[in-house]
Design a protein around this motif. Structure first.
Motif: not given
Ligand code: IMP
Ligand code: MG
Length: 175
Positions: A29-30, A124, A142-143
């Motif tokens: 989605s990002d 990222k 970030d993740y």
């Protein structure tokens, strides 16, 4: 191998996969409508990257980069060197670093700065394991799939002296 070494299960393969599905959904989605390049850090991320990539619902390009490793030790030497660079031109694209585990954060910080210098839109960071309490850098993950405590982890790509990468689950290595 040393017969005194003990492997204590920490994450089973089903738990690893469940979290990858969640993270893949967020990443998809990002980065919808962008040109995304996944950049796996060799060798530890190879299994994680291959599972993550197959759970994404967006098209991506894939490349690998290699940094100098710990050798047979379990502590970072603090000095990081690039031993294999990426081949894809990431100028004006989105770059997502895919790492097995972030410990002090010094390796990922070095890599972040290197990739930034190649001119992508953004860089990222996605990590399977985040050993947050040991961080010596301000780098933002970030993740992060799983936050883990201090200790040394093996399996699912992670090694100790090149052993245990093939194990489907993740273990805490007790010496
Ligand atoms: P850092 O620079 O201290 O963040 O170290 C990161 C790198 O060290 C990772 O890419 C791993 O290759 C390795 N590493 C750190 N902790 C572990 C661990 O618990 N198991 C296996 N490799 C580790
Ligand atoms: Mg590594």
């Amino acid at each position: 191998m040393d017969s005194k070494i003990e492997l204590i299960p920490v994450l089973r393969k089903d738990d690893i996969q469940k979290r990858i599905v969640e993270i893949a959904r967020i990443i998809s989605s990002d980065f919808a409508n962008s040109e995304l390049v996944l950049i796996g850090i060799l060798k530890g991320s190879f299994i994680f990257l291959s599972d993550l990539a197959r759970r994404l619902s967006i098209p991506v390009m894939i490349d690998f980069i290699e940094l100098s490793s710990y050798g047979n030790k379990t502590e970072s030497s603090g000095s990081v060197k690039l031993t294999k660079d990426i081949g894809i031109d990431i100028r004006s694209k989105e770059a997502l670093i895919v790492e097995d585990i972030v410990d002090t954060g010094l390796s990922i910080e070095f890599l972040y700065e290197h990739l930034k210098s190649l001119g992508p839109k953004r860089v990222k960071i996605c990590a399977l394991l985040d050993k947050r309490s040991r961080r010596e850098s301000n780098i933002k993950i970030d993740y992060a799939c799983h936050i883990v405590g201090e200790g040394f982890y093996v399996g699912y790509g992670l090694d100790y002296a090149e052993n245990y990468r093939h194990l489907p689950d993740i273990y805490h290595l007790k010496f």
